[in-house]
Write a protein that holds these residues in place. Structure first.
Motif, PDB file in Angstrom:
ATOM      1  N   GLU A  41       0.818  -1.227   0.000  1.00 26.46           N
ATOM      2  CA  GLU A  41       0.000   0.000   0.000  1.00 26.46           C
ATOM      3  C   GLU A  41       0.849   1.272   0.000  1.00 26.46           C
ATOM      4  O   GLU A  41       0.445   2.292  -0.549  1.00 26.46           O
ATOM      5  CB  GLU A  41      -0.949  -0.001   1.212  1.00 26.46           C
ATOM      6  N   VAL A  42       2.038   1.222   0.618  1.00 29.56           N
ATOM      7  CA  VAL A  42       2.833   2.459   0.739  1.00 29.56           C
ATOM      8  C   VAL A  42       3.898   2.606  -0.354  1.00 29.56           C
ATOM      9  O   VAL A  42       4.697   3.539  -0.322  1.00 29.56           O
ATOM     10  CB  VAL A  42       3.499   2.587   2.129  1.00 29.56           C
ATOM     11  N   THR A 206      19.850   4.175   7.650  1.00 25.82           N
ATOM     12  CA  THR A 206      19.393   5.550   7.406  1.00 25.82           C
ATOM     13  C   THR A 206      19.072   5.719   5.923  1.00 25.82           C
ATOM     14  O   THR A 206      19.475   4.891   5.100  1.00 25.82           O
ATOM     15  CB  THR A 206      20.491   6.575   7.762  1.00 25.82           C
ATOM     16  N   MET A 207      18.396   6.808   5.608  1.00 27.19           N
ATOM     17  CA  MET A 207      18.110   7.098   4.202  1.00 27.19           C
ATOM     18  C   MET A 207      19.408   7.339   3.438  1.00 27.19           C
ATOM     19  O   MET A 207      19.519   6.981   2.269  1.00 27.19           O
ATOM     20  CB  MET A 207      17.187   8.314   4.089  1.00 27.19           C
ATOM     21  N   HIS A 208      20.379   7.932   4.127  1.00 26.98           N
ATOM     22  CA  HIS A 208      21.680   8.192   3.498  1.00 26.98           C
ATOM     23  C   HIS A 208      22.334   6.893   3.010  1.00 26.98           C
ATOM     24  O   HIS A 208      22.993   6.888   1.968  1.00 26.98           O
ATOM     25  CB  HIS A 208      22.617   8.905   4.477  1.00 26.98           C
ATOM     26  N   ILE A 235       8.662   4.030   3.709  1.00 26.73           N
ATOM     27  CA  ILE A 235       9.035   3.888   2.299  1.00 26.73           C
ATOM     28  C   ILE A 235       8.688   5.136   1.469  1.00 26.73           C
ATOM     29  O   ILE A 235       9.512   5.578   0.666  1.00 26.73           O
ATOM     30  CB  ILE A 235       8.441   2.587   1.707  1.00 26.73           C
ATOM     31  N   PRO A 236       7.510   5.759   1.647  1.00 23.64           N
ATOM     32  CA  PRO A 236       7.228   6.979   0.863  1.00 23.64           C
ATOM     33  C   PRO A 236       8.252   8.098   1.145  1.00 23.64           C
ATOM     34  O   PRO A 236       8.672   8.803   0.226  1.00 23.64           O
ATOM     35  CB  PRO A 236       5.827   7.387   1.325  1.00 23.64           C
ATOM     36  N   SER A 240      10.880   9.669  -1.626  1.00 19.24           N
ATOM     37  CA  SER A 240      10.876  11.119  -1.836  1.00 19.24           C
ATOM     38  C   SER A 240      12.288  11.679  -1.662  1.00 19.24           C
ATOM     39  O   SER A 240      12.753  12.493  -2.465  1.00 19.24           O
ATOM     40  CB  SER A 240       9.901  11.747  -0.833  1.00 19.24           C
ATOM     41  N   TYR A 241      12.987  11.222  -0.638  1.00 17.20           N
ATOM     42  CA  TYR A 241      14.368  11.649  -0.373  1.00 17.20           C
ATOM     43  C   TYR A 241      15.289  11.261  -1.526  1.00 17.20           C
ATOM     44  O   TYR A 241      16.088  12.081  -1.998  1.00 17.20           O
ATOM     45  CB  TYR A 241      14.842  11.001   0.933  1.00 17.20           C
TER      46      TYR A 241
END
Length: 250
Positions: A41-42, A206-208, A235-236, A240-241
């Motif tokens: 869903e995400v 991390t997103m990094h 996840i969204p 986006s990042y």
């Protein structure tokens, strides 16, 4: 350019999602059907389901659980655990899996890869490779990381490709669950050795770390578990990042 994929992984033990660190210290992470549904869903691009104790327990993957998950998602779904023959795959595909992944059984009998590809096609077969750095050499491990082998990661990856596998799921056992980042230098080398898609696993915190692995290597997808299961990264937000960082993401 192919867009990069973000893949949550459900490690399944006794019908529950679990997560460990360096393949040990396993803890519960929730209901796999509910988690799978929420990931679809995400915006997860794919989902990987690994029945992590099937090989050690000498049994087949939980087909019923695969069916329940497949009924609740609409994204590509890869299933692994306890697959040791061509015949083991049909029930999984019939119950909603799109791809299967083999690990221990392929190391034990590499001809299995060719047999699976002949029966189901390259696009359907992923080979998972779990490896650990011992004295500067990456050695392949089987049975959920519990059994070291004398196979070296890069040689085995090349053989896997030659035998027709469509994709490699590489997990660095040294990085697994540590949240200190992916095995960048090893993934760079692996990308240079094989031309088939590589999914990187082990170390996302991390997103990094996702940005780093996509910017510094040519891998095709990044897989993670606990940071998604326990809500540390959504996840969204991650997608986006990455888009802001000019990474082509699905």
């Amino acid at each position: 350019m192919l867009k990069k994929r973000i893949i949550p992984c459900l490690d399944i033990k006794n019908g529950r999602t679990v997560k460990g660190v360096n393949f040990v210290n396993i803890r519960d992470a929730g209901d796999p059907v509910e988690l799978a549904k929420s990931y679809a869903e995400v915006g997860a691009d794919e989902l990987v389901f690994l029945d992590i104790t099937a090989t050690n327990e000498g049994r087949k993957t939980f087909v019923e659980l695969v069916k329940q998950i497949a009924q609740n998602i609409d994204i590509p779904f890869t299933v692994g655990g306890g697959i040791s023959t061509v015949e083991d795959v049909a029930p999984l595909l019939q119950n909603g899996a799109d791809k299967v992944t083999v690990n221990s059984s392929a190391v034990k009998r590499p001809d299995l890869i060719k047999e699976l590809v002949a029966a189901y096609g390259t696009q359907c077969i992923t080979v998972a490779i779990d490896a650990k750095n011992i004295d500067g050499q990456w050695f392949v491990h089987t049975h959920g990381g519990s059994k070291p082998t004398d196979k070296l990661l890069f040689y085995w990856a090349c053989e896997v490709e030659q035998r027709g596998a469509g994709e490699i799921l590489f997990t660095s056992m040294d990085h697994d669950g540590t949240k200190n980042g992916f095995a960048i230098s090893t993934l760079k080398q692996l990308s240079n050795k094989v031309k088939i898609p590589i999914i990187a696993s082990g170390g996302a915190g991390t997103m990094h770390h996702f940005k780093e692995v996509f910017k510094e290597t040519t891998i095709d997808a990044a897989l993670a578990a606990s940071i998604f299961h326990f809500g540390e990264i959504a996840i969204p937000d991650l997608k986006s990042y990455l888009k802001k960082e000019n990474i082509a993401i699905r």
